[in-house]
Design a protein around this motif. Structure first.
Motif, short mmCIF file in Angstrom:
data_model
loop_
_atom_site.label_atom_id
_atom_site.label_comp_id
_atom_site.label_asym_id
_atom_site.label_seq_id
_atom_site.Cartn_x
_atom_site.Cartn_y
_atom_site.Cartn_z
N GLU A 157 0.81 -1.21 0.00
CA GLU A 157 0.00 0.00 0.00
C GLU A 157 0.85 1.27 0.00
OE1 GLU A 157 -3.63 -0.06 -0.18
OE2 GLU A 157 -2.73 -1.91 -0.91
N PHE A 158 0.31 2.31 -0.60
CA PHE A 158 0.97 3.62 -0.65
C PHE A 158 1.00 4.23 0.76
CE2 PHE A 158 0.63 8.30 -1.46
CZ PHE A 158 1.92 8.46 -1.97
N HIS A 159 2.17 4.74 1.16
CA HIS A 159 2.35 5.38 2.45
C HIS A 159 2.69 6.86 2.21
CE1 HIS A 159 2.55 1.22 3.67
NE2 HIS A 159 2.64 1.55 4.94
N PRO A 160 1.70 7.75 2.28
CA PRO A 160 1.90 9.15 1.85
C PRO A 160 2.96 9.91 2.64
CG PRO A 160 -0.26 8.86 2.88
CD PRO A 160 0.30 7.49 2.67
N LYS A 161 3.04 9.70 3.95
CA LYS A 161 4.04 10.44 4.75
C LYS A 161 5.46 10.04 4.35
CE LYS A 161 1.15 11.24 8.82
NZ LYS A 161 0.98 10.98 10.28
N GLN A 162 5.68 8.76 4.21
CA GLN A 162 7.01 8.29 3.80
C GLN A 162 7.32 8.72 2.37
OE1 GLN A 162 4.76 6.56 5.44
NE2 GLN A 162 5.70 5.39 7.11
N ALA A 163 6.30 8.71 1.51
CA ALA A 163 6.51 9.14 0.12
C ALA A 163 6.92 10.61 0.07
CB ALA A 163 5.24 8.91 -0.69
N ALA A 164 6.29 11.44 0.89
CA ALA A 164 6.63 12.86 0.91
C ALA A 164 8.06 13.07 1.39
CB ALA A 164 5.65 13.62 1.82
N ARG A 165 8.47 12.33 2.42
CA ARG A 165 9.84 12.46 2.91
C ARG A 165 10.85 12.04 1.86
NH1 ARG A 165 7.87 10.46 7.93
NH2 ARG A 165 8.76 8.39 7.58
N MET A 166 10.56 10.98 1.14
CA MET A 166 11.50 10.51 0.13
C MET A 166 11.57 11.48 -1.06
SD MET A 166 12.93 7.77 1.32
CE MET A 166 12.77 8.45 2.97
N SER A 167 10.43 11.96 -1.51
CA SER A 167 10.41 12.84 -2.69
C SER A 167 11.07 14.18 -2.39
CB SER A 167 8.98 13.03 -3.20
OG SER A 167 8.19 13.71 -2.24
N HIS A 171 13.55 16.72 -5.26
CA HIS A 171 13.00 17.92 -5.91
C HIS A 171 12.64 17.66 -7.38
CE1 HIS A 171 14.26 20.01 -2.29
NE2 HIS A 171 15.48 19.53 -2.47
N GLY A 172 12.05 16.51 -7.63
CA GLY A 172 11.59 16.20 -8.98
C GLY A 172 12.65 15.65 -9.92
N ARG A 173 13.90 15.53 -9.46
CA ARG A 173 14.96 14.99 -10.34
C ARG A 173 14.75 13.48 -10.53
NH1 ARG A 173 18.08 17.38 -6.44
NH2 ARG A 173 19.10 15.40 -5.99
N PRO A 174 14.94 12.97 -11.75
CA PRO A 174 14.81 11.52 -11.95
C PRO A 174 15.95 10.77 -11.27
CG PRO A 174 15.64 12.56 -13.94
CD PRO A 174 15.29 13.68 -13.00
N TYR A 175 15.63 9.64 -10.66
CA TYR A 175 16.68 8.88 -9.97
C TYR A 175 16.49 7.39 -10.17
CZ TYR A 175 13.22 8.24 -6.17
OH TYR A 175 12.09 7.92 -5.42
N VAL A 176 17.59 6.67 -9.95
CA VAL A 176 17.62 5.22 -10.02
C VAL A 176 18.09 4.69 -8.68
CG1 VAL A 176 18.76 3.22 -11.07
CG2 VAL A 176 18.03 5.14 -12.51
N VAL A 177 17.42 3.68 -8.17
CA VAL A 177 17.82 3.05 -6.90
C VAL A 177 18.66 1.83 -7.20
CG1 VAL A 177 17.02 1.84 -4.83
CG2 VAL A 177 15.83 3.90 -5.61
N ILE A 178 19.83 1.75 -6.54
CA ILE A 178 20.69 0.57 -6.62
C ILE A 178 20.82 -0.02 -5.22
CG2 ILE A 178 23.01 -0.30 -7.10
CD1 ILE A 178 23.26 1.76 -9.28
N HIS A 179 20.45 -1.27 -5.08
CA HIS A 179 20.60 -1.98 -3.81
C HIS A 179 21.59 -3.12 -4.06
CE1 HIS A 179 19.22 -3.11 0.26
NE2 HIS A 179 19.54 -4.34 -0.14
N PRO A 180 22.87 -2.93 -3.71
CA PRO A 180 23.91 -3.88 -4.14
C PRO A 180 24.10 -5.08 -3.22
CG PRO A 180 24.92 -2.02 -3.03
CD PRO A 180 23.43 -1.73 -3.07
N ALA A 181 23.38 -5.13 -2.10
CA ALA A 181 23.63 -6.18 -1.12
C ALA A 181 22.73 -7.40 -1.35
CB ALA A 181 23.43 -5.64 0.29
N SER A 182 23.14 -8.50 -0.78
CA SER A 182 22.34 -9.71 -0.69
C SER A 182 22.94 -10.54 0.43
CB SER A 182 22.35 -10.49 -2.01
OG SER A 182 21.41 -11.54 -1.97
N VAL A 183 22.15 -11.39 1.04
CA VAL A 183 22.63 -12.13 2.21
C VAL A 183 23.80 -13.03 1.85
CG1 VAL A 183 21.99 -13.85 3.94
CG2 VAL A 183 20.39 -12.02 3.35
N MET A 184 23.73 -13.70 0.71
CA MET A 184 24.76 -14.67 0.34
C MET A 184 25.70 -14.10 -0.71
SD MET A 184 22.54 -18.16 -0.02
CE MET A 184 21.53 -18.78 1.31
N ALA A 185 26.98 -14.43 -0.58
CA ALA A 185 27.98 -13.97 -1.53
C ALA A 185 27.71 -14.51 -2.93
CB ALA A 185 29.38 -14.38 -1.07
N THR A 186 27.10 -15.69 -3.02
CA THR A 186 26.83 -16.28 -4.33
C THR A 186 25.71 -15.57 -5.07
OG1 THR A 186 25.33 -17.87 -3.31
CG2 THR A 186 27.61 -18.56 -3.62
#
Length: 336
Positions: A157-167, A171-186
């Motif tokens: 579900e959409f969480h408006p308060k968290q969405a406002a904090r993130m946005s 300031h309207g700039r396009p962005y890409v999220v990179i999450h490089p971690a994972s539990v296992m090295a493989t």
């Protein structure tokens, strides 16, 4: 107990408890089958027993009427002993989840391949080992009486308060999220390679946002040092991370919980794949590309590489392969 079409034999206002203790990905993948269940049986009172750290995967989800958080075993046991359910559906099969199902009074339902299967009141057939996890869980619910054939999309579900904090951070700039971690090295692609992909995206005027959970800070730092102007966000709650990813043009990462969160909020995904089974764990219900090279030993348990000194499957994925997947998802407007 006859489990075939069981849901059609109990009252419309029945209380059903699902045991889905962990992990983030498993919890999010459950949202699709439960959505189908509530569409057909809207008066069922659906609860889920989940470890506290993953409980926010269901936060605000109207398909779940009750979220029972596992904190310490004693308080959880006391809580469950005070409750009665028409059925407790165990989605794990090990001894811990079985113990919880004994505490939650009601008919215990499991699957034929579970450990201690004889201790359940009723069993559903063994799942197809090649099916996606969502499809496997849907097959379980179809056996119990859900008529829908195609699983619906995941739900967060959409969480408006968290969405406002993130946005507010962009300031309207396009962005890409990179999450490089994972539990296992493989299952963990090298930080420098994520960095190389990020540099290409930065040249296209995307802001690069690197995220990581507790204990994953080194992975995030390894990517962030490769690009000037990177935004690094550590320790976000699940709703904060969801709204961050929801606002992104693209999510890039390994096979991990946040990848399934990206699928749940509908953000396009590039998933770099190593040891795990992409047939069973690929992103569900979102536009995506899985970047994976074929190895005879894939899939494997993934705790360590069994055929080499390092995990060749994830190491074999090239920056060019990932960039090609990025280009496909972003479209020609962003290709250089």
């Amino acid at each position: 107990l006859k489990t075939k079409d069981f849901f059609h034999t109990i009252p419309q206002n029945s209380r059903i408890l699902f045991i889905r203790l962990r992990s983030m990905g498993d919890c999010l993948l459950l949202t699709s089958p439960i959505r189908a269940l509530k569409e057909e049986f809207p008066k069922f009172h659906v609860g889920v027993l989940v470890e506290s750290r993953f409980a926010d995967c269901f936060d605000g989800n109207p398909d779940f009427d009750e979220i029972i958080r596992v904190s310490d075993k004693y308080s959880t046991a006391v809580h469950l002993l005070s409750r009665r359910f028409n059925a407790t559906v165990n989605l794990h099969g090990g001894p811990t989840s079985l113990a919880y199902s004994f505490l939650a009074r009601g008919k215990r339902i499991g699957r034929e391949h579970y450990q201690y299967a004889r201790l359940y009141h009723g069993l559903a057939p063994h799942p197809d080992s090649t099916a996606h996890t969502v499809e496997s869980t849907m097959a379980f619910l179809r056996w119990l009486g859900v008529r829908r054939v195609e699983p619906p999309p995941l739900r967060f579900e959409f969480h408006p308060k968290q969405a406002a904090r993130m946005s507010d951070k962009f300031h309207g700039r396009p962005y890409v999220v990179i999450h490089p971690a994972s539990v296992m090295a493989t299952k963990r692609w090298a930080a420098e390679q994520f960095g190389a992909v990020a540099r290409e995206l930065a040249r296209r005027d995307f802001t690069i946002v690197v995220t990581a959970g507790p204990g994953e800070e080194l992975c995030a730092g390894g990517v962030a040092k490769e690009i000037d102007g990177t935004v690094t966000l550590l320790g976000l709650t699940i709703p904060e991370l969801a709204e961050l990813i929801r606002g992104a043009r693209l999510y890039i990462g390994n096979d991990s919980g946040p990848m399934h969160l990206a699928a749940a909020v509908g953000t396009p995904i590039v998933a770099v794949w190593g040891s795990s089974d992409s047939r069973r764990w690929r992103p569900w219900s979102a536009q995506h590309r899985v970047v994976q090279n074929p190895f005879e030993c894939n899939p494997c348990p993934g705790y360590r590489c069994l055929v080499a000194n390092s995990p060749l499957c994830i190491e074999s994925v090239t920056v060019d392969q990932v960039n090609a997947a990025v280009n496909e998802l972003l479209g020609s407007a962003y290709v250089v």
